[in-house]
Design an enzyme around this catalytic site. Structure first.
Site, short mmCIF file in Angstrom:
data_model
loop_
_atom_site.label_atom_id
_atom_site.label_comp_id
_atom_site.label_asym_id
_atom_site.label_seq_id
_atom_site.Cartn_x
_atom_site.Cartn_y
_atom_site.Cartn_z
CB CYS A 106 -4.64 26.20 59.03
SG CYS A 106 -3.99 26.23 57.34
CB CYS A 145 -6.89 25.57 56.21
SG CYS A 145 -5.28 24.78 56.30
CG ASP A 146 -10.02 26.75 58.41
OD1 ASP A 146 -10.42 25.99 57.51
OD2 ASP A 146 -9.55 26.33 59.48
#
Length: 317
Positions: free
Chosen positions: A136, A139-140
């Site tokens: 992701c 997300c990261d």
């Protein structure tokens, strides 16, 4: 096989399931939640979560899921270990089989079984998952600002995530297995127009390099046989997700990839009294906060459904 009847059955945990449990418990629905194969969902393999509201310093994924579980228990949710292995939604009372040993019938069912990222299947990829390997970018990607990263994939999601990473990272290598991309022409043109994205055509990842964190990736050109080591700090896999919905296929309407279809603006499925939330029905956003939001919606939808049923029963009486 033992049998038990419950008012509200929640299948699966994670942000969606636990949030549904919190709302259902507070509404007096006495929910029973089965955590599934991966209690807490995908966030239990995520080291740092920086984009969920309420954690100004960030939080690691397992701790966040433990907090949500504890909150659901606080309001009275009956949280159980166990995997729902089969369902029967053919009648007015919905049934589920747990661990092939117990049958649960329920007035309402909330599905929050999530989706699982597809991986390349490399041992090094699994070993470094959460240590520079991610599925992701949204997300990261933040953790790799100003660094060099690689992303595997050739579809719209991969192209979109590569573009997202290009705004944060110094260099993005896009590893494409064939000599063409599956992404739409618009997304392909967008990727090709960004100067810090280098597309590696006809390429496959042989190994993710690193002991305690990602330091590189060994990539092979399948046409020339040439191998190349990429000096990277982050390795992103964007080859798709598989919703964990197989047991529901005989009963619920789904799209071609297995995501449960819900009515627009609600969590209602094609079967009355069955609701779906989180990544089991969301193939677009796939974020913890959106999963939690739909978990709230599912509990509210289920509460209204039960209230309507009660009114109908009184009217018939």
């Amino acid at each position: 096989m033992t049998t038990e009847h419950v008012n509200c059955l929640i299948i699966g945990s994670g942000p969606a399931g636990y949030t549904a449990a919190i709302y259902a418990s507070r509404a007096g629905m006495k929910p029973v939640l089965y955590q599934g194969m991966q209690p807490g969902g995908q966030l239990t393999i995520t080291n740092e979560v920086d984009n969920f509201p309420g954690y100004p310093e960030g939080v690691n994924g397992p701790q966040m899921m433990a907090d949500l579980e504890q909150q659901a228990r606080r309001f009275g949710t009956d949280i159980r270990y166990g995997i729902v292995t089969a369902v029967d939604f053919s009648g007015p009372i919905h049934k589920a089989t747990v661990d092939d040993q117990q049958e649960i019938s329920a007035n309402v069912v909330i599905i929050s079984t999530g989706a699982s990222a597809k991986w390349l299947g490399l041992p090094s990829e699994m070993r470094l998952n959460g240590l520079g390997v991610s599925a992701c970018a949204v997300c990261d990607g933040f953790f790799f600002r100003g660094k060099d990263v690689a992303i595997v994939g050739a579809g719209d999601t991969a192209a979109e995530e590569a573009s997202y990473l290009a705004n944060l990272c110094r260099k993005v290598y896009m590893i494409v297995r064939r000599g063409e991309m599956r992404a739409s022409k618009f997304m392909q043109n967008r990727v090709k127009s960004l100067p810090n994205i280098e597309i590696l055509w006809n390429s496959e990842t042989q190994e993710v390099i690193g002991e305690n964190e990602v330091t590189g990736a060994l990539v092979k050109n399948t046409v020339t046989g040439e191998e190349r080591v990429l000096d990277i700090s982050g390795f992103f896999v964007a080859i798709g997700h598989k919703p964990n919905t197989d047991i529901f296929k005989p009963y619920l309407e789904m799209d071609e990839t297995g995501y449960i279809i819900t009515e627009k603006g609600s969590t209602r499925t094609s079967v009355s009294g069955v609701f779906a939330c989180g990544d089991a029905q969301d193939n677009i956003y796939r974020q913890a906060i959106t999963a939690a939001g739909t978990g709230c919606m599912a509990a509210l939808d289920a509460e209204r459904y039960l209230a309507m049923k009660e009114v109908e029963m009184h009217a018939e009486a």
